[in-house]
Write an enzyme that holds these catalytic residues in place. Structure first.
Site, short mmCIF file in Angstrom:
data_model
loop_
_atom_site.label_atom_id
_atom_site.label_comp_id
_atom_site.label_asym_id
_atom_site.label_seq_id
_atom_site.Cartn_x
_atom_site.Cartn_y
_atom_site.Cartn_z
N ASP A 97 19.46 -3.14 30.71
CA ASP A 97 18.38 -3.82 31.42
C ASP A 97 18.50 -3.43 32.90
OD1 ASP A 97 19.98 -7.12 31.56
OD2 ASP A 97 20.62 -5.16 32.24
N ASP A 271 16.43 -8.57 21.44
CA ASP A 271 17.82 -8.78 21.86
C ASP A 271 18.01 -10.26 22.12
OD1 ASP A 271 16.39 -8.58 24.69
OD2 ASP A 271 18.37 -9.48 25.01
N CYS A 309 25.87 -13.52 2.42
CA CYS A 309 26.16 -12.59 3.51
C CYS A 309 27.18 -11.53 3.10
CB CYS A 309 26.70 -13.38 4.71
SG CYS A 309 27.11 -12.35 6.12
N CYS A 311 29.06 -9.69 5.04
CA CYS A 311 30.04 -9.35 6.07
C CYS A 311 31.46 -9.61 5.60
CB CYS A 311 29.76 -10.09 7.38
SG CYS A 311 30.43 -11.77 7.47
N CYS A 314 32.71 -13.36 5.58
CA CYS A 314 32.26 -14.17 4.45
C CYS A 314 32.94 -13.75 3.16
CB CYS A 314 30.74 -14.09 4.30
SG CYS A 314 29.89 -15.00 5.61
N HIS A 339 30.29 -12.03 11.69
CA HIS A 339 29.32 -12.69 10.83
C HIS A 339 27.97 -12.85 11.52
CE1 HIS A 339 27.26 -15.40 8.15
NE2 HIS A 339 27.02 -16.16 9.21
#
Lengths: 349, 414
Positions: A97, A271, A309, A311, A314, A339
């Protein structure tokens, strides 16, 4: 990627009823599948995760904050390091940014003039000035695939002549940024459409900025606490007046529901600090909202955070175990970040 | 549990531990260190990051203070802490205190021992402690003990710690017989005695008479980060006195954040097991372990002579403080010759930036490097004991201590 353009945007599927589209955005470091959620790695790192872990989660592009990076480690060091990619060993895409937003929100005495943003250095109190030129210069040193113009951003709930002033100034600053940009062959400068919650001003801004030769656009000045009904309207108005064949980045959005709606309204990039920030406090994002794992209700809950999930957190740990470590053991922060980012990144497709 | 001594080099032993209850197929080579896993996870490291560290110790070390508050969950869970924390592939050892944190002195009583949890102080009587261990289901655990003594403790206090520790031990032995889930667990007795040599001998002799599987030596220091600079030589005579009075065929553990030179000296005295709080304590401070102990420097990645010279210079300090401004634009890895994940992928400058901005990744990368260094070091120690050249390894490390004045002074005194 053909020619000297640093970005090519190819729409591969479009929704028949909404403005949603799926695309491939080719950038110098990575082809990014949009719609995409970009996690925020503020200071050149993402809450304890290494680049390899981010790749495993499926992140193709992450954000860095110019305000922070411009202070530490500073543009000179980043130049010496051959850019932020090399410095942090991240080989996929980066977006920075302009530094303006952080400045205004973090510094008590930031003052906007036509020249730029006047502020007091947080280190020694000396007066400094962030101009459009300086912002681009710092972003050139950082070396991200996509960089943002310095804009005059007002809070979305502001009304009156200040909104109009900021909108026109943003256009003037866009031109100064384009002029100052030294790396258009490998860094893509996006303008930021302003205009607050005023439809007329938004429209003027979008049309004006479209006249410039830029590879993509951002919509700014929203998601700051304004009423949802106003929010959607400004988003869809903006996308209505921006070219369809270029990517559109809706800055600072957001929560899962917002993501889905804004994709339908024609946005491609998003974002938000929320997933990484909330991980720090022991909160996990789930389809039904958030789980505050510190709460006693999880002490004997032997299921995973989210059984849908994919990930690693998890797949390995229970809510009950996470309850024992959140805010206590350092490891919990990276586990939750894994996660939350996975959750956010996989919501977008 | 069975300890077989394969080689002896002076008082140092090269051993093999086998027959570890639930993990009977595993063998452990000593001297060794444990993997420090407070609350069941390695600090800063998710499991996938932990797996990137080579030579991982087979024993996972969990201090009970992080678990006390969750005893009910653990009991409901019913399958023990190793499964609860997804560390089933590790042998589980649980200790009373966390050696990486300085124990607050003066809170132990005849009735029980104070441990410090996130919510504050918790008093553990032997019966409480054993119930907790029954929920944890460790493979090895420390008997409840009063090790709250140090160099300044009065003799009266030291004597109390010895008698209390034996009382707790006897109670633990008695209670253990009624706890089914501890059937396969090995209990280590604790030898205390402050700096009173005769008390050390008493504690050792008496503990040896009880049915324990190993011996833990404590009561020298409050532990915690300050211990990282505490030289072993200050207590070597006490350790020797203790070890003379415990059996040869059981492992001896010396907990605490010991630096590599102290480790060698402790191994020479006859210690078999250590924990890995030192790498953690150093990472917390933003410091990397940079001891060089290879007789011939490993091939440097870039093979540049200037780098070799630089490397020698840095090695002279044993510890690299990545907070120092001089690393701001230093784009070398922590050590050119190190093969750890951090050194292969990141620079001193980047770590310096992360520490400066208080980003979690700074400690994460240092943790990986420090763990790798420490675990590799234990490989070298085992090799040295086998080849009977611990002495030259010690001398090599002492040479590099020259720059660290207080260390050099203390070690020269010995």
């Amino acid at each position: 990627m053909a020619g000297s353009r640093a970005l090519s945007f190819k729409i591969i599927a479009e929704c028949s009823t909404t403005k949603a589209r799926a695309s491939h955005m080719s950038l110098p470091h990575q082809v990014v599948d949009t719609p995409v959620f970009m996690p925020v790695g503020t200071q050149g790192t993402l809450k304890g995760l290494v680049p390899e872990q981010l790749e495993e989660i499926g992140c193709q592009i992450i954000l860095g904050n110019t305000y922070h990076l411009g202070n530490r480690p500073g543009p000179d060091l980043l130049e010496k390091a051959n850019g932020l990619h090399s410095f942090m060993n991240w080989n996929r895409a980066l977006l920075t940014d302009s530094g303006g937003f952080q400045m205004v929100s973090l510094l008590k005495l930031a003052q906007i003039t036509e020249e730029g943003v006047k502020f007091q250095s947080p280190h020694d109190g000396t007066e400094m000035l962030l101009t459009p030129e300086r912002s681009i210069e710092i972003q050139n040193s950082i070396g991200a695939d996509i960089i943002m113009q310095l804009d005059d951003v007002v809070h979305s709930t502001t009304t009156g002549p200040r909104v109009e002033e900021a909108m026109y100034r943003s256009i003037r600053w866009l031109d100064r940024c384009l002029e100052a940009h030294k790396r258009s062959h490998d860094q893509n400068l996006f303008p930021i459409v302003q205009g607050g919650l005023n439809p007329e001003l938004r429209k003027i801004c979008a049309i004006e900025m479209t006249k410039r030769d830029v590879p993509g656009f951002a919509i700014g000045g929203l998601s700051g606490g304004e009423e949802k009904s106003h929010f959607w309207r400004m988003v869809t108005l903006s996308t209505d007046h921006l070219p369809r064949d270029k990517p559109i980045y809706l800055m600072g959005v957001g929560f899962a529901v917002d993501l889905v709606v804004c994709v339908a309204l024609g946005c491609d990039m998003f974002d938000c600090v929320f997933p990484t920030r909330t991980a720090r406090f022991g909160s996990a994002l789930v389809p039904t909202g958030q789980l505050h794992l510190k709460n006693k209700e999880f002490s004997c809950d032997f299921g995973p955070i989210d059984d849908t999930c994919p990930c690693s957190t998890c797949k390995t740990f229970t809510r009950a175990y996470m309850h024992t470590i959140v805010t206590v053991q350092s490891t919990s922060c990276s586990l939750l970040t894994i996660h939350n980012v996975t959750y956010q990144v996989s919501t977008t497709p | 549990m069975k300890l077989t001594i394969k080689t002896v080099s002076g008082n140092a032993r090269l051993g093999v531990i086998s027959g570890m209850g639930r993990h009977s197929s595993q063998i452990l080579n000593t001297p060794m260190c444990l993997l420090y896993t407070p609350g069941g996870c390695a600090p800063y490291l998710s499991k996938d990051m932990l797996q990137k560290v080579l030579n991982l110790p087979q024993i996972s070390h969990i201090p009970v203070n992080a678990i006390v508050e969750h005893q009910t969950s653990l009991e409901k869970f019913g399958k023990g802490m190793a499964t609860f924390s997804s560390m089933e592939e590790f042998i589980l050892y649980s200790s009373v205190q966390d050696p990486s944190q300085a124990v607050q002195s003066g809170y132990n009583e005849k009735m029980g021992v104070a441990v410090w949890t996130k919510g504050g102080k918790v008093k553990l009587r032997p019966e409480d402690y054993m119930q907790l261990q029954a929920a944890i289901q460790p493979d090895i655990f420390q008997a409840l003990c009063d090790s709250d003594t140090d160099g300044l403790s009065k003799r009266k206090r030291v004597r109390k710690s010895v008698s209390r520790t034996l009382e707790y031990l006897d109670k633990c032995v008695e209670l253990r017989d009624n706890l089914k889930s501890l059937e396969d667990s090995c209990m280590f007795g604790v030898c205390v005695g402050g700096y009173e040599e005769d008390q050390r001998v008493t504690s050792a002799k008496e503990t040896s008479l009880r049915p324990v599987s190993g011996f833990i030596l404590e009561g020298f220091h409050q532990m915690g980060p300050e211990m990282a600079e505490f030289p072993f030589t200050k207590i070597s005579h006490l350790v020797t006195a203790t070890l003379k009075n415990v059996p040869e065929d059981k492992p001896r553990m010396l907990p605490g954040p010991w630096d590599p030179l102290s480790i060698i000296q402790a191994v020479k005295a006859g210690i078999d097991m250590f924990d890995s709080t030192y790498p953690y304590v150093m990472a917390e401070k933003g410091q990397a372990i940079t001891y060089v102990y290879k007789q011939e420097p490993k091939e440097l990645r870039n093979n540049k002579p200037e780098d070799a010279l630089q490397e020698q210079e840095t090695h002279a300090t044993n510890i690299m403080d990545l907070n120092e401004p001089r690393y701001h634009d230093d784009f070398k890895p922590i050590l050119e010759s190190c093969q750890c994940y951090s050194c292969l992928n990141f620079t001193r400058a980047y770590i310096n930036h992360l520490l400066n901005t208080k980003e979690l990744l700074g400690q994460t990368l240092l943790m990986m490097h420090n763990f790798q260094s420490y675990f590799d070091f234990f490989e070298t120690i085992r090799e040295s004991v086998a080849k009977n050249n611990l002495q030259s390894l010690e001398q090599l490390l002492m040479q590099h201590h020259q720059d660290n004045t207080h260390f050099a002074q203390d070690h020269r005194k010995s």
